[in-house]
Design an enzyme around this catalytic site. Sequence first.
Site, PDB file in Angstrom:
ATOM      1  N   ARG A 299       0.920  -1.288   0.161  1.00 21.11           N
ATOM      2  CA  ARG A 299       0.130   0.004   0.160  1.00 21.11           C
ATOM      3  C   ARG A 299       0.757   1.307  -0.064  1.00 21.11           C
ATOM      4  O   ARG A 299       1.990   1.290   0.483  1.00 21.11           O
ATOM      5  CB  ARG A 299      -0.916   0.034   1.210  1.00 21.11           C
ATOM      6  CG  ARG A 299      -1.844   1.250   1.077  1.00 21.11           C
ATOM      7  CD  ARG A 299      -2.654   1.339   2.670  1.00 21.11           C
ATOM      8  NE  ARG A 299      -1.860   2.015   3.665  1.00 21.11           N
ATOM      9  CZ  ARG A 299      -2.362   2.220   4.689  1.00 21.11           C
ATOM     10  NH1 ARG A 299      -3.514   1.558   5.412  1.00 21.11           N
ATOM     11  NH2 ARG A 299      -1.559   3.049   5.485  1.00 21.11           N
TER      12      ARG A 299
ATOM     13  N   CYS B 218       0.011   5.576   0.881  1.00 17.56           N
ATOM     14  CA  CYS B 218      -1.090   6.368   1.307  1.00 17.56           C
ATOM     15  C   CYS B 218      -0.531   7.875   1.527  1.00 17.56           C
ATOM     16  O   CYS B 218       0.620   7.904   1.967  1.00 17.56           O
ATOM     17  CB  CYS B 218      -1.621   6.034   2.642  1.00 17.56           C
ATOM     18  SG  CYS B 218      -2.797   6.927   3.362  1.00 17.56           S
TER      19      CYS B 218
END
Length: 191
Positions: free
Chosen positions: A169, A171
Amino acid sequence: SLRSLPSVRSLRSLRSLPSVRSLRSLRSLPSLPTPNDTMSSASPVAWAGLALGSAALLLSLSQHLRLRRRKVIPNSGPTAAFYNAAQVYGGIAYVSGQVGLRSGVLVGDTAASQTPVAIENLLAALEACGSSKDKILKTTVYLADIADYSAFNEVYTRYFTDDDTRPARVCFAAKQLPLGAKMEIECIAMV
């Protein structure tokens, strides 16, 4: 001779397969020998090897052609005219950014309230692609305010609990998100 046939190992590389254009005519594929040909005196084991090699070639070819198809999942809602919800190509699903919209309206006014709806929208798009949460390889998350990072993570970790399938991920904060959303999430997944 059987020695001139490609091995199963050499068939694993999809690059060795002929292009789709050259396969439009079955006449371009070699024919199998008949009992009247040079292999008529070959043992049953040799014939079985020929059949196995041919079957492996056809299986690899069908997988190659299936992976080259594009599947489009249309978008709905206020942004339908601008992009598709997802596309699948080469066995990989590319899901567009999802925000916390339900029935065309943002749910709540915080990242914590919009995150579960956005993730559910993402999972619905994945299901339409023929994929699932456990096949997500990577997510990209955009937050309208990086101060919402902890609140977002609290919700996100409820959906991705298994260490073996938790996706990679990234972010980061974006100055402004579409429709005034507080967060947006997109992903890449296997099908």
